[in-house]
Design an enzyme around this catalytic site. Structure first.
Site, short mmCIF file in Angstrom:
data_model
loop_
_atom_site.label_atom_id
_atom_site.label_comp_id
_atom_site.label_asym_id
_atom_site.label_seq_id
_atom_site.Cartn_x
_atom_site.Cartn_y
_atom_site.Cartn_z
N LYS A 118 0.82 -1.22 0.00
CA LYS A 118 0.00 0.00 0.00
C LYS A 118 0.85 1.26 0.00
O LYS A 118 0.48 2.25 -0.62
CB LYS A 118 -0.96 0.01 1.20
CG LYS A 118 -2.07 -1.02 1.05
CD LYS A 118 -3.27 -0.74 1.90
CE LYS A 118 -4.38 -1.73 1.56
NZ LYS A 118 -5.60 -1.52 2.31
N LYS A 201 -4.33 -9.76 -6.06
CA LYS A 201 -5.48 -10.06 -5.20
C LYS A 201 -6.66 -9.14 -5.53
O LYS A 201 -6.45 -7.94 -5.73
CB LYS A 201 -5.07 -9.84 -3.73
CG LYS A 201 -6.06 -10.35 -2.72
CD LYS A 201 -5.81 -9.75 -1.33
CE LYS A 201 -6.37 -8.36 -1.22
NZ LYS A 201 -6.73 -7.92 0.14
N LYS A 204 -11.17 -4.29 -2.90
CA LYS A 204 -12.28 -3.33 -3.07
C LYS A 204 -11.78 -1.94 -3.41
O LYS A 204 -12.54 -1.10 -3.86
CB LYS A 204 -13.18 -3.34 -1.83
CG LYS A 204 -12.56 -2.81 -0.55
CD LYS A 204 -13.62 -2.66 0.52
CE LYS A 204 -13.44 -3.65 1.66
NZ LYS A 204 -12.24 -3.41 2.46
P1 ATP Z 1 -8.72 -2.80 0.72
O1 ATP Z 1 -8.67 -2.97 -0.75
O2 ATP Z 1 -9.51 -1.60 1.18
O3 ATP Z 1 -7.40 -2.93 1.41
P2 ATP Z 1 -9.73 -5.49 0.90
O4 ATP Z 1 -10.73 -5.67 -0.16
O5 ATP Z 1 -8.39 -6.13 0.75
O6 ATP Z 1 -9.59 -3.97 1.28
P3 ATP Z 1 -10.17 -5.88 3.73
O7 ATP Z 1 -11.17 -5.04 4.40
O8 ATP Z 1 -8.75 -5.50 3.95
O9 ATP Z 1 -10.46 -5.98 2.19
O10 ATP Z 1 -10.40 -7.41 4.09
C1 ATP Z 1 -11.46 -7.92 4.80
C2 ATP Z 1 -11.42 -9.42 4.78
O11 ATP Z 1 -11.64 -9.89 3.46
C3 ATP Z 1 -10.10 -10.01 5.25
O12 ATP Z 1 -10.37 -11.19 5.97
C4 ATP Z 1 -9.40 -10.34 3.97
O13 ATP Z 1 -8.45 -11.37 4.10
C5 ATP Z 1 -10.57 -10.76 3.10
N1 ATP Z 1 -10.28 -10.55 1.68
C6 ATP Z 1 -10.12 -9.36 1.06
N2 ATP Z 1 -9.87 -9.54 -0.24
C7 ATP Z 1 -9.85 -10.89 -0.44
C8 ATP Z 1 -9.63 -11.71 -1.58
N3 ATP Z 1 -9.37 -11.17 -2.76
N4 ATP Z 1 -9.71 -13.04 -1.44
C9 ATP Z 1 -9.97 -13.60 -0.24
N5 ATP Z 1 -10.18 -12.88 0.88
C10 ATP Z 1 -10.12 -11.54 0.79
#
Ligand code: ATP
Ligand code: LTN
Length: 339
Positions: A118, A201, A204
């Site tokens: 990040k 990955k 969002k």
């Molecule tokens: P950001 O993009 O804002 O960093 P993010 O989409 O990675 O957010 P988080 O809020 O950081 O989401 O993650 C919330 C939960 O969802 C965590 O348990 C994380 O491991 C899971 N998660 C997020 N993205 C994935 C993915 N692509 N596959 C599986 N699990 C995910």
């Protein structure tokens, strides 16, 4: 100090209200949360304090915080069984996070891959110190509740290791205070990849149009995103670690995570079929997941006062536990008790 309600071990997890929740969030986190809620004493929070580690628009953050909580319920979290709350409603999270921040070695924080990824996207001048200290706040979330298990996608495993190491350090320095938590990853869907770029990955916060299926996407749009997913020039439909075949592997993984079928059954089901068939099958099961979730979401959002009352009850229940743990940790660290 084991956390128990009856004899149930405790679970805690959270998602940042930093954007629209994706099927990655659902398959990596939410789906497991729902599955374990009858067997564990579960605490699920909307981690708004984590979301502000990157800039958020205030009105949007407020809206996303309610929306995320409603999605937890719409996905199947039962507030009669699980405790659903907003992280910032409980000041103990920030207070313990500061105490842990002061004990967290910079070397450990600098090694966190989420921080490296990040921070690489921003200039040194625009990165807030909270982004580096993020894992100490996450450790506070978990340790305040003496959580035994933390269901997350596998991108969070390093933060869980950090939490255990920090808890051990605290216990060693100040006496047994915190429970050491274990990570829980789903068998399939622990890392859903971007549909437009299957070597990254799904996230969002990624802006490109066909990167992620959002849980509240219009169904036709969700279908279109799956149909446009990047694949490869091979023909065979099978699971593979080959980087070049990451797109097909990702589609198969999404299919496996939703249907619960074995890899062998899935591969034989798709023998002699083409990528178009695979995409249609994945689109069908993604839409089949989104449709009932969205129907429940709309119902919830139309029920005036319901969501807020769930969050209020959740706050009260969570605060009791968090405040007790905070007090104990403060006493152990040497803070003078207030009279
Ligand atoms: P950001 O993009 O804002 O960093 P993010 O989409 O990675 O957010 P988080 O809020 O950081 O989401 O993650 C919330 C939960 O969802 C965590 O348990 C994380 O491991 C899971 N998660 C997020 N993205 C994935 C993915 N692509 N596959 C599986 N699990 C995910
Ligand atoms: N860091 C997590 C979100 C998070 C979390 C938690 C997950 C914050 N606090 C406590 C589990 C337990 C992420 O997914 N980025």
């Amino acid at each position: 100090m084991a956390a128990e309600n009856g004899n149930k071990p405790r679970v805690l997890s959270g998602i940042q209200p930093s954007g629209n929740l994706t099927i990655g969030n659902y398959l990596g986190a939410l789906k497991q949360w729902v599955a374990v809620q009858h067997d564990y004493d579960c605490f699920y929070c909307v981690v708004d304090l984590h979301a502000i580690t990157v800039a958020q628009d205030p009105a949007e953050l407020r809206r996303k915080t309610r929306e995320s909580a409603a999605i937890y319920l719409a996905a199947g979290i039962d507030p009669e069984i699980s405790t659903v709350f907003v992280q910032s409603h409980i000041p103990a999270h920030s207070e313990l996070a500061w105490m842990l921040t002061c004990m967290a070695p910079l070397g450990w924080l600098n090694r966190m891959t989420q921080f490296k990824d990040k921070s690489a996207k921003q200039s040194q001048e625009s990165i807030g110190a909270g982004l580096l200290n993020y894992p100490s706040l996450m450790a506070a979330d978990i340790l305040l509740y003496h959580a035994d298990l933390v269901p997350v996608g596998d991108d969070q495993n390093q933060h869980l290791e950090f939490t255990r190491d920090l808890a051990q350090r605290f216990n060693h320095l100040y006496g047994e205070t915190f429970t050491l938590p274990s990570v829980m990853n789903p068998q399939a869907g622990a890392r859903v990849m971007g549909l437009d770029n299957p070597t990254a990955k799904m996230s969002k916060s990624e802006a490109s149009e066909n990167h992620a299926v959002f849980l509240l996407d219009d169904l036709a749009r969700a279908r279109k995103k799956v149909m446009r997913a990047v694949t490869d020039s091979h023909r065979e439909i099978r699971f593979s670690d080959d980087r070049e075949r990451a797109g097909v592997n990702n589609l198969l993984t999404i299919y496996q995570a939703i249907t619960g079928e074995t890899q062998e059954a899935i591969e034989s089901g798709f023998a002699n079929k083409g990528y178009g068939d695979l995409k249609r099958a994945v689109a069908d099961c993604v839409v089949g997941t989104l449709e009932p979730l969205q129907a429940r979401y709309n119902e919830l959002m139309n029920e005036a006062g319901y969501l807020d009352s769930v969050l209020k009850i959740g706050r009260e229940k969570a605060a009791d536990i968090a405040n007790d743990t905070l007090k104990l940790a403060q006493a152990r660290m040497g803070f003078l008790a207030s009279s």
